[in-house]
Design an enzyme around this catalytic site. Sequence first.
Site, short mmCIF file in Angstrom:
data_model
loop_
_atom_site.label_atom_id
_atom_site.label_comp_id
_atom_site.label_asym_id
_atom_site.label_seq_id
_atom_site.Cartn_x
_atom_site.Cartn_y
_atom_site.Cartn_z
N GLY A 37 26.50 35.09 14.04
CA GLY A 37 25.82 35.48 12.98
C GLY A 37 25.93 34.51 11.67
N VAL B 225 27.37 34.72 8.70
CA VAL B 225 28.79 34.45 8.00
C VAL B 225 29.88 33.89 9.08
CG1 VAL B 225 30.94 35.59 7.11
CG2 VAL B 225 28.44 36.41 6.46
N ASP C 132 32.44 43.55 23.23
CA ASP C 132 31.51 44.73 22.95
C ASP C 132 31.92 45.69 21.98
OD1 ASP C 132 29.51 46.81 22.78
OD2 ASP C 132 29.24 46.91 25.02
N THR D 68 23.13 44.60 11.27
CA THR D 68 22.48 44.42 9.99
C THR D 68 21.09 44.71 9.83
OG1 THR D 68 22.34 41.86 10.46
CG2 THR D 68 24.22 42.51 9.54
N TYR E 156 33.70 42.29 5.83
CA TYR E 156 32.63 42.07 4.76
C TYR E 156 31.76 43.54 4.97
CZ TYR E 156 34.18 37.35 5.70
OH TYR E 156 34.89 36.36 5.72
N ASP F 18 26.17 45.59 -0.76
CA ASP F 18 26.04 46.43 -1.99
C ASP F 18 25.29 47.67 -1.71
OD1 ASP F 18 23.84 44.05 -0.87
OD2 ASP F 18 22.62 45.22 -2.07
N TYR G 187 22.23 52.50 7.25
CA TYR G 187 22.92 51.05 7.22
C TYR G 187 24.07 51.34 6.15
CZ TYR G 187 24.28 46.21 6.12
OH TYR G 187 24.90 45.16 5.56
N LYS H 245 28.05 51.52 6.75
CA LYS H 245 29.08 50.56 6.04
C LYS H 245 29.99 50.99 5.33
CE LYS H 245 28.64 46.34 6.33
NZ LYS H 245 29.45 45.62 7.31
N TRP I 100 22.64 40.13 -0.19
CA TRP I 100 21.39 39.22 0.13
C TRP I 100 21.76 38.05 0.74
CZ3 TRP I 100 17.65 39.59 -4.76
CH2 TRP I 100 17.40 41.01 -5.19
#
Length: 294
Positions: A15, A17, A40, A66, A103, A106, A129, A133, A154
């Site tokens: 990913g 990040v 997993d 994501t 992480y 927004d 989503y 989160k 973003w």
Amino acid sequence: MTTPALKILISGQHGQVSRALQQQLADLGELIVLGRDQLDLTHPEQIRQQVRTQRPDLIINAAAYTAVDQAESETELAFAINATAPGIFAQEAAELGVPLIHYSTDYVFDGSKDTPYTEDDPTNPLSVYGNSKLAGERAIAAAKGQHLILRTSWVYSNHGRNFLLTMQRLLQEKPELRIVADQIGAPTWAGTIATSTRALIERWQAGHAGAWGTYHLTARGETSWFGFAQAIGEQLLALDKPCALLEAIPSSAYPTPATRPLNSRLDCSRLLREWQVAQPDWRTALRECLAEQG
């Protein structure tokens, strides 16, 4: 006096990040990077087993589901990865007595506020989503261990699927592009997130940690997706590359399965106040990211 080397467990491997973290944290000690082949996240017992086997000094959960639109039809999978898994990491970190860095997004807000969101503002996700989160944030807090939940927005980089790489391609392939102009936020380079994460780790190691909890971490400044696309286009033109004409459109003209917040601006002043970690302006970070492309 040198600080002792850390054993850091990072979930996620490829990913945006995670890749930036691997580059930024490599010299802090031993990085145990667990991708899908090794871990997993839909199997809680695998998470528990890995943490108990590795016994890290710090856990960083950089893995996430994501696919915002796809999550609308994959609710169970999104919640398994974004909600249940972070909660398990938090429980295991608390048992070990080590911090967890996680992480978030927004998208936990509905975007109806006129000013940037603070950490104390009420959450109200508009999508599966966002809800997944937020559930992850709550599961981490419920474990009552040392943790940092870093909400960002973003995210882009030179790897994977993101707005920057998609725009660089489309701007050169299409004569015209219609881009949403009424969603406002701060494009945040994965490199900025990784650099800030390192600064937080170093302050914790040095005994200068701020309060644990939830913080906002985005680049400074604001723009729209249209403005972000314009900035990317300016870079192409500076390199004498073809660039499509851009047309600004409202979100209503570009319907998607998941509803996005119109205001994604996050107030990051608490992170600066508590941890003395500042963020660059989004345009400065974009130039740094583009410079890495060569």
